[in-house]
Design a protein around this motif. Structure first.
Motif, PDB file in Angstrom:
ATOM      1  N   HIS A  25      41.328  42.015  53.373  1.00 42.50           N
ATOM      2  CA  HIS A  25      40.717  42.761  52.274  1.00 42.50           C
ATOM      3  C   HIS A  25      39.960  43.998  52.768  1.00 42.50           C
ATOM      4  N   LYS A  52      46.117  32.263  44.649  1.00 38.81           N
ATOM      5  CA  LYS A  52      47.168  32.768  43.769  1.00 38.81           C
ATOM      6  C   LYS A  52      48.351  33.340  44.535  1.00 38.81           C
ATOM      7  N   HIS A  81      42.214  35.101  45.035  1.00 38.56           N
ATOM      8  CA  HIS A  81      43.391  35.859  45.465  1.00 38.56           C
ATOM      9  C   HIS A  81      44.232  35.037  46.430  1.00 38.56           C
ATOM     10  N   ARG A  82      43.581  34.379  47.367  1.00 37.12           N
ATOM     11  CA  ARG A  82      44.310  33.574  48.350  1.00 37.12           C
ATOM     12  C   ARG A  82      45.060  32.435  47.676  1.00 37.12           C
TER      13      ARG A  82
END
Length: 320
Positions: A148, A219, A216-217
């Motif tokens: 990120h 998904k 996020h990870r």
């Protein structure tokens, strides 16, 4: 396969000073996230930094030494690893404590996500990206782990390490010669702890950032599979997954080794893959990407150890 007993060959009495565990021909597959690989000729789990230093002082210099962390970014080949594999455990290297108002001293066996959580509790920003990295602090120090848009080199101030002679040394951030997924120190230097520095922040904002990273990870990445994280480094001004996808390698399989359908820069073991299957898959992907786009992908996963007798995998499957 198995190796000759290294302790017998060196003389067990030379290691009477050692307090940690010495395990000949210890399988390494169970301690890696991909769950593959042969044995370590000798696996050493030191009790603490002083124990590691004592061991290194008596170990002959011609015996290879390989430090490993939590095993998340590691592919051990099926023939195993000759010499000594040093694995730091949480019992001796899992400490985490504040140092002043903005710094944390962290053992090399601390999981990255625990570092992120400790920073949240201390109200220190700049660590949220660690919540999405499936590894430990030792590995993060070694490869300048990041995600990120943030990297380890932005937070690490100094570290302790034990060198090949058994000397405990201290290195600054500048000494590490950090670059993208790279540090310049020798591979047999064993990092034992580090001091990290953050920036005072608001707990709610830090918590929100960590939750976004975690969401996020969950998904986008196959976190419930046997995987080693990102397989290849991102090429300059591009994303590895994009060139892999463009080359038609999403879901590509060799035996039970497969490039994930969810995130095609993640290689997974669907159950019974060998290390040879996984490395063959990786080199097949590299060859197809090179042919399709001219991009020469570089491995991010560390491939270590020996192939089984009579077996090997050529880089880019021999295509240059």
């Amino acid at each position: 396969m198995s190796f000759p007993d290294l302790l017998e060959g060196l003389g067990r009495e030379a290691f009477d000073c050692v307090r940690g565990r010495l395990l000949p021909n210890q399988p390494l597959g169970p301690v890696t996230w991909l769950r593959v690989g042969g044995p370590a000729q000798l696996l050493f789990q030191p009790a603490d930094e002083a124990d590691l230093a004592a061991f290194m002082k008596v170990l002959p210099e011609d015996v290879p030494v390989l430090p490993v962390g939590l095993g998340s970014n590691l592919l051990i080949r099926d023939g195993g690893v000759p010499g000594v594999v040093v694995r730091l455990t949480g019992k001796g290297f899992g400490h985490l404590e504040p140092v002043g108002e903005t710094r944390l001293r962290v053992g090399a066996a601390v999981p990255d996500k625990r570092l992120a959580q400790a920073a949240l509790q201390a109200k220190l920003s700049g660590f949220a990206f660690y919540a999405g990295i499936p590894g430990g602090v030792g590995g993060a120090l070694r490869m300048n782990a990041g995600a990120h848009g943030a990297e380890t080199r932005e937070r690490m101030v100094e570290l302790n390490a034990v060198d090949r002679s058994g000397t405990v040394i201290r290195l600054s951030n500048a000494d590490m010669d950090y670059a993208y997924r790279h540090s310049g120190q020798p591979g047999d230097l064993i990092f034992t702890s580090a001091v990290f520095e953050g920036v005072p922040g608001e707990a709610e904002a830090i918590q929100s950032e960590m939750e976004a990273v975690t969401a996020h990870r969950e998904k986008a990445q196959p976190i419930r599979e046997k995987t080693g994280g990102s397989t290849f480094k991102n090429p300059a001004e591009n994303s590895a997954w994009k060139v892999i996808d463009a080359a038609g390698c999403r879901g590509l399989a060799v035996g039970d080794a497969q490039m994930s359908e969810m995130h095609c820069n993640f290689m997974i073991n669907r159950g019974e893959a060998s290390a040879l299957d996984l490395e063959t898959l990786g080199e097949t992907v590299r060859a197809r990407v090179l042919e399709n786009s001219g991009v020469r992908l570089e491995w991010e996963i560390k491939r270590l150890g020996l192939f089984e007798a009579g077996k090997s995998v050529e880089p880019f499957l021999g295509r240059g």
